[in-house]
Write an enzyme that holds these catalytic residues in place. Structure first.
Site, PDB file in Angstrom:
ATOM      1  N   ARG A   1     -33.072  28.925  32.829  1.00 32.39           N
ATOM      2  CA  ARG A   1     -33.137  27.534  32.362  1.00 32.39           C
ATOM      3  C   ARG A   1     -33.497  26.577  33.489  1.00 32.39           C
ATOM      4  O   ARG A   1     -32.960  25.468  33.568  1.00 32.39           O
ATOM      5  CB  ARG A   1     -31.811  27.122  31.691  1.00 32.39           C
TER       6      ARG A   1
ATOM      7  N   ARG B   1     -33.300  19.860  30.848  1.00 33.64           N
ATOM      8  CA  ARG B   1     -32.723  18.521  30.943  1.00 33.64           C
ATOM      9  C   ARG B   1     -32.179  18.101  32.294  1.00 33.64           C
ATOM     10  O   ARG B   1     -31.951  16.921  32.514  1.00 33.64           O
ATOM     11  CB  ARG B   1     -31.619  18.373  29.880  1.00 33.64           C
TER      12      ARG B   1
ATOM     13  N   ASP C   1     -38.588  29.164  23.631  1.00 30.64           N
ATOM     14  CA  ASP C   1     -37.178  29.357  23.311  1.00 30.64           C
ATOM     15  C   ASP C   1     -37.001  30.683  22.592  1.00 30.64           C
ATOM     16  O   ASP C   1     -37.933  31.170  21.946  1.00 30.64           O
ATOM     17  CB  ASP C   1     -36.640  28.227  22.420  1.00 30.64           C
TER      18      ASP C   1
ATOM     19  N   TYR D   1     -27.735  33.566  15.695  1.00 23.07           N
ATOM     20  CA  TYR D   1     -28.158  32.227  15.237  1.00 23.07           C
ATOM     21  C   TYR D   1     -28.748  32.292  13.825  1.00 23.07           C
ATOM     22  O   TYR D   1     -28.535  31.406  13.007  1.00 23.07           O
ATOM     23  CB  TYR D   1     -29.203  31.645  16.197  1.00 23.07           C
TER      24      TYR D   1
HETATM   25  O1  CP3 Z   1     -36.653  27.194  32.120  1.00 21.68           O
HETATM   26  C1  CP3 Z   1     -36.388  27.773  31.070  1.00 21.68           C
HETATM   27  O2  CP3 Z   1     -35.581  28.709  31.042  1.00 21.68           O
HETATM   28  C2  CP3 Z   1     -37.099  27.272  29.855  1.00 21.68           C
HETATM   29  C3  CP3 Z   1     -37.226  28.115  28.686  1.00 21.68           C
HETATM   30  C4  CP3 Z   1     -35.958  28.406  27.887  1.00 21.68           C
HETATM   31  C5  CP3 Z   1     -35.310  27.511  26.973  1.00 21.68           C
HETATM   32  N1  CP3 Z   1     -34.340  28.203  26.321  1.00 21.68           N
HETATM   33  C6  CP3 Z   1     -35.647  26.092  26.755  1.00 21.68           C
HETATM   34  C7  CP3 Z   1     -34.681  25.211  26.068  1.00 21.68           C
HETATM   35  C8  CP3 Z   1     -35.288  29.625  27.809  1.00 21.68           C
HETATM   36  C9  CP3 Z   1     -35.530  30.884  28.634  1.00 21.68           C
HETATM   37  C10 CP3 Z   1     -34.282  29.482  26.815  1.00 21.68           C
HETATM   38  C11 CP3 Z   1     -33.404  30.594  26.418  1.00 21.68           C
HETATM   39  C12 CP3 Z   1     -32.410  30.376  25.366  1.00 21.68           C
HETATM   40  N2  CP3 Z   1     -32.468  29.543  24.284  1.00 21.68           N
HETATM   41  C13 CP3 Z   1     -31.214  31.135  25.281  1.00 21.68           C
HETATM   42  C14 CP3 Z   1     -30.804  32.257  26.213  1.00 21.68           C
HETATM   43  C15 CP3 Z   1     -30.309  31.746  27.527  1.00 21.68           C
HETATM   44  C16 CP3 Z   1     -29.023  30.973  27.466  1.00 21.68           C
HETATM   45  O3  CP3 Z   1     -29.057  29.837  27.942  1.00 21.68           O
HETATM   46  O4  CP3 Z   1     -28.023  31.512  27.002  1.00 21.68           O
HETATM   47  C17 CP3 Z   1     -30.512  30.674  24.146  1.00 21.68           C
HETATM   48  C18 CP3 Z   1     -29.170  31.177  23.655  1.00 21.68           C
HETATM   49  C19 CP3 Z   1     -31.325  29.675  23.511  1.00 21.68           C
HETATM   50  C20 CP3 Z   1     -31.035  28.957  22.233  1.00 21.68           C
HETATM   51  C21 CP3 Z   1     -30.959  27.487  22.411  1.00 21.68           C
HETATM   52  N3  CP3 Z   1     -32.023  26.677  22.777  1.00 21.68           N
HETATM   53  C22 CP3 Z   1     -29.832  26.647  22.219  1.00 21.68           C
HETATM   54  C23 CP3 Z   1     -28.452  27.125  21.801  1.00 21.68           C
HETATM   55  C24 CP3 Z   1     -30.236  25.331  22.506  1.00 21.68           C
HETATM   56  C25 CP3 Z   1     -29.409  24.058  22.399  1.00 21.68           C
HETATM   57  C26 CP3 Z   1     -28.410  23.960  23.491  1.00 21.68           C
HETATM   58  C27 CP3 Z   1     -29.022  23.806  24.854  1.00 21.68           C
HETATM   59  O5  CP3 Z   1     -28.755  24.667  25.694  1.00 21.68           O
HETATM   60  O6  CP3 Z   1     -29.759  22.854  25.067  1.00 21.68           O
HETATM   61  C28 CP3 Z   1     -31.604  25.382  22.891  1.00 21.68           C
HETATM   62  C29 CP3 Z   1     -32.441  24.238  23.317  1.00 21.68           C
HETATM   63  C30 CP3 Z   1     -33.258  24.358  24.539  1.00 21.68           C
HETATM   64  N4  CP3 Z   1     -33.988  25.459  24.910  1.00 21.68           N
HETATM   65  C31 CP3 Z   1     -33.479  23.326  25.508  1.00 21.68           C
HETATM   66  C32 CP3 Z   1     -34.376  23.846  26.454  1.00 21.68           C
HETATM   67  C33 CP3 Z   1     -34.965  23.128  27.635  1.00 21.68           C
HETATM   68  C34 CP3 Z   1     -32.918  21.916  25.452  1.00 21.68           C
HETATM   69  C35 CP3 Z   1     -33.851  21.116  24.629  1.00 21.68           C
HETATM   70  C36 CP3 Z   1     -33.728  19.637  24.779  1.00 21.68           C
HETATM   71  O7  CP3 Z   1     -32.708  19.084  24.378  1.00 21.68           O
HETATM   72  O8  CP3 Z   1     -34.713  19.054  25.268  1.00 21.68           O
END
Ligand code: CP3
Length: 356
Positions: free
Chosen positions: A37, A41, A87, A163
């Site tokens: 990640r 943000r 994602d 999910y």
């Molecule tokens: O740099 C990176 O890693 C970018 C790519 C990336 C994202 N999500 C972007 C994202 C990756 C590799 C992920 C993986 C991901 N997504 C996982 C596995 C890793 C982990 O953190 O456990 C999971 C479980 C998700 C599912 C997911 N996506 C959730 C539960 C959420 C909402 C909660 C949160 O963490 O923000 C997201 C949204 C998400 N995915 C954001 C980003 C940058 C936030 C989006 C925003 O509000 O702008």
């Protein structure tokens, strides 16, 4: 014959990429470094970019914007790898179970809980949405320095299923665990479909320019014993085997968060080339059970990175002392927290590069 010297960026073979060295058995000093990640943000430039997109998934499916989000942390911190901005929930979305990210709440999906709900999922339907992610990968590869790796990824079937079945992030992954217990055949069909879609998703990212893959299994720790073997290890193994048939030399990292001592069975049964360790895994255990047998990646606590200061410095020194003499990749134990000051991340990179 064309005697023009080729530009440096093209003449460097990709084995000069630092992230690939541990997979050739090399203990690099300093170790390669990237962060789960790393985009997102905690970066002000991400928040500005995000404001330009109508929704989070619009950002994921607009290659120009997603490529920029991918490159931001690499530019700022000089990391050894970019990870494509996408994602894990792109897979259910592309299969036909639309996903919405609700501001401040997280993902929302219309839940799939029975065999008959599975008719909504079509592997053939994934082409358009996956194609946009592949376009992002290709764009990023063109813009990245040649010695920087580009990581492609997917969620592991179990974590993605939590999910899809829960309809949102669930505290104990109860809905998926219940379906797996009451109707393992039906749940298995969901997992099979996710295996199939994930193979297409990963192989397409490799064809577009990814040189390392990671499979995120954030909720693997909700299962144990035979359930873990059946819903985490076996589907991961199926993905690894099928991706390697198409891309034989490509390193694959698995991240089975929260599995504790069961990580050794995970490493042995899945065939992954590297294992991401979370911050709860004791360094002595990792050094004894995993180091030298697989590439180890991890495992600084993201909260310690957000807090920064001497405690972070002490833990970095401990991690390097315990793990960096064998093939190792520095990372966190889970994703960067949104509250993390970017200065702390820059300082962490400096500490690791200076070997402190
Ligand atoms: O740099 C990176 O890693 C970018 C790519 C990336 C994202 N999500 C972007 C994202 C990756 C590799 C992920 C993986 C991901 N997504 C996982 C596995 C890793 C982990 O953190 O456990 C999971 C479980 C998700 C599912 C997911 N996506 C959730 C539960 C959420 C909402 C909660 C949160 O963490 O923000 C997201 C949204 C998400 N995915 C954001 C980003 C940058 C936030 C989006 C925003 O509000 O702008």
């Amino acid at each position: 014959m064309n005697l023009e010297p080729k530009p440096m960026a093209l003449s460097l073979p990709s084995s000069h990429r630092r992230l690939l060295r541990p997979f050739a058995g090399v203990a690099l000093s300093p170790p390669p470094i990237w962060f789960m990640r790393q985009a997102g943000r905690h970066l002000p430039e991400y928040r500005a970019l995000r404001a330009k997109a109508a929704s989070f998934f619009d950002l994921c499916y607009t290659p120009g914007l997603a490529a920029e989000a991918t490159l931001q942390p690499v530019r700022r911190y000089g990391l050894d790898a970019a990870i494509v901005f996408s994602d894990i929930l792109v897979v259910p979305d592309a299969l036909g179970q639309e996903v919405e990210l609700v501001e401040g709440k997280g993902p929302r999906l219309d839940p799939i809980r029975t065999k008959s709900d599975l008719a909504r999922l079509q592997v053939d339907a994934t082409r358009t949405k996956f194609g946009r992610v592949f376009e992002t990968v290709a764009r990023v590869r063109r813009e990245l320095p040649n010695d920087t790796s580009l990581i492609g990824f997917c969620g592991a079937p179990w974590t993605v299923a939590t999910y899809m079945v829960g309809g949102e992030a669930t505290a104990d992954q109860g809905a998926a665990r219940l379906w797996a217990r009451t109707d393992p055949v039906g749940f298995g069909q969901l997992v099979d479909r996710l295996v199939e879609a994930s193979v297409e998703y990963l192989a397409g990212q490799v064809a577009a320019g990814a040189d390392v893959l990671q499979i995120f299994d954030t909720w693997a720790g909700a299962l144990a014993g035979e359930e873990l073997e059946r819903w985490v290890n076996a589907p991961t193994k199926a993905i690894v085997e099928r991706v390697k048939e198409r891309c034989p030399a490509l390193p694959i990292i698995g991240f089975p968060r929260g599995v504790g001592a069961q990580v050794t069975a995970y490493a042995a049964q899945t065939g992954v080339d590297g294992v991401g360790c979370d911050a709860t895994m004791p360094l002595e255990f990792i050094a004894r059970e995993l180091s030298g047998k697989t590439v180890v990646q991890g495992n600084l606590d993201p909260a310690l990175l957000a807090a920064g200061g001497v405690e972070m410095e002490r833990q970095v020194a401990k991690i390097l002392a315990a793990l960096a003499d064998r093939p190792f990749i520095f990372n966190l134990g889970h994703g960067i927290l949104p509250q993390t000051p970017p200065e702390n991340v820059a300082q962490l990179v400096k500490l690791v590069r200076e070997g402190k």
